[in-house]
Design a protein around this motif. Sequence first.
Motif, short mmCIF file in Angstrom:
data_model
loop_
_atom_site.label_atom_id
_atom_site.label_comp_id
_atom_site.label_asym_id
_atom_site.label_seq_id
_atom_site.Cartn_x
_atom_site.Cartn_y
_atom_site.Cartn_z
N GLY A 6 0.82 -1.21 0.00
CA GLY A 6 0.00 0.00 0.00
C GLY A 6 0.85 1.26 0.00
O GLY A 6 0.62 2.18 -0.78
N CYS A 7 1.87 1.29 0.88
CA CYS A 7 2.63 2.52 1.04
C CYS A 7 4.13 2.33 0.81
O CYS A 7 4.87 3.31 0.77
N CYS A 64 -0.74 3.02 6.41
CA CYS A 64 -1.64 3.40 5.31
C CYS A 64 -2.97 2.64 5.31
O CYS A 64 -3.79 2.82 4.42
N CYS A 94 -1.94 -2.45 7.64
CA CYS A 94 -0.78 -1.58 7.72
C CYS A 94 -1.06 -0.43 8.70
O CYS A 94 -2.04 0.29 8.54
#
Lengths: 256, 288
Positions: free
Chosen positions: B34-35, B54, B51
């Motif tokens: 995701g990040c 994020c 997460c």
Amino acid sequence: MGAYEHLMQARANGRPTALSFIKQIFDDFIELSGDRAYGDDRAVVGGIAWLRDIPVTVIGLEKGGDTEEKIARNFGSAHPEGYRKALRLMKQAEKFHRPVFCIVDTAGAYCGIGAEERGQGMAIADNLMAMMALKTPIISLFIGEGGSGGALALAVANQVWMLENAVYSVISPEGAASIIWKDISKTREAAESLKITADDLLALGVIERIISEKEDFSQVYAEIESILYETFSALCRKDTSQLVQERYARFRKIGG
Amino acid sequence: MVLNKELFLRPKNQLEGSNDQSSKQQEQLFTCSGCGKEFPLIEIKKNDYICPFCEFYWKMPARVRLLNIAEDDTFRELDAEMEAQDLLAFPGYKEKLSVARKKSKERESVITGIAEVDGISCALFAMESEFMMGSMGSITGEKITRLFEYATQHHLPVVGFCLSGGARMQEGILSLMQMAKVSGAVQRHSQAGLLYIAVLQNPTTGGVTASFAMEGDIILAEKGALIGFAGPRVIEQTMRQKLPENFQRAEFVRQKGFIDIVVDRRHLKEILNKLLHMHQKGGADGSI
Ligand SMILES: [Zn+2]
């Protein structure tokens, strides 16, 4: 003849499509339209017709003849509304105690934005569940391509038959070649490995009958007409709960 | 059959879903897809595999999922010994299976069993992403069919955690037939008046979407999960156009009318408990 050759035959231009079978096997076919919710999908044709003295609900995946018709019918790849029309007609058949005959010829259910937005997965799933419980005989005939879930959505039947050159597969051999081998030139190998021919599927217990093809298709239609009449006559004498039980048992034994 | 690009990247060694992880493994850093930030696994585990930075939902091992939902020590696995077979002698499949078994520490792509969930006996199944992306083979279908049959026989609700790339190509038509077989078992369970809640995880596609994932009385989906029949890449190729924003994500699919609730993983158990209790009696059947 290898699996790949059968595949080419199944897809060949000029091969008779569902409507030819309907017109040649049945009398007085009256086409019925629409899913009563969104629209009428011309990739699926359905209606009522006579098989001698038996009224039958007939539903087919229709690829179309000339280019213009092929486009109008989306080359036989149905949207959700096509499967919902099929289901509506099957429920209607159940209400009026008519047997159901499905003709399968599709590369697969359509993979598009609209198809996803309107629930392609849900439409197929609904058919699988409803067909499992339908209280009337169902026979499905594969006349050309039988592409994955889009074919199965018309093939949860008491008996499944295939023409000699028809194929039935979980994924197109091209798709399998590109995903598994990362190489589209491995299509021939994929076609063999996937076991898609009528002979393979009979051996695996996935179909009940192979109908041999003749140069002159009128002989093929005549043979189907005759065995269809015979089989429906026998199935229609059975108790509907027994039909449903047998249909479940037919699939229950596959795998495991 | 859809290969999801959002699978988070991880080192080759398997870490999740077992108790024999060394502390060294727990300390090892994993990259969030995701990040792009790195975290030790222990941090992610503590946070329900979400997460902390994020909110990206990492894939949760099937066994962890089931143990989290079941009351302490009540989970009893069914058909644990059943495993995938190379029925068609498909090229390379045996090797794929042995890799999948190593990676997932499971014998098939689904775990089935029964457990107490908030005091209610339930039949449960969960699909394992590390086993060929939860693809449905014959034994996957057989185990889920048996679970629904067991639930029908013992009058139990079913909660199923779906996650799958679709039918397993290496078992050819036999995989496809599982869609019909499982649907038949779901239908019988439904006919018996019993509850089936499907919980869709990222990704749920292909033959699983076109069968039991969409057959729940109630369908929940985790935030951001990719849910569809065809994969986005296939659709892009067919349509030759860009896909709409958020296309096939849980929120989008809910808007289109095919999912009841998009859930935050941290609230999932609470929602399941409530729904299960609301189905303990009918009321209109004279039970009040
Ligand atoms: Zn992140």
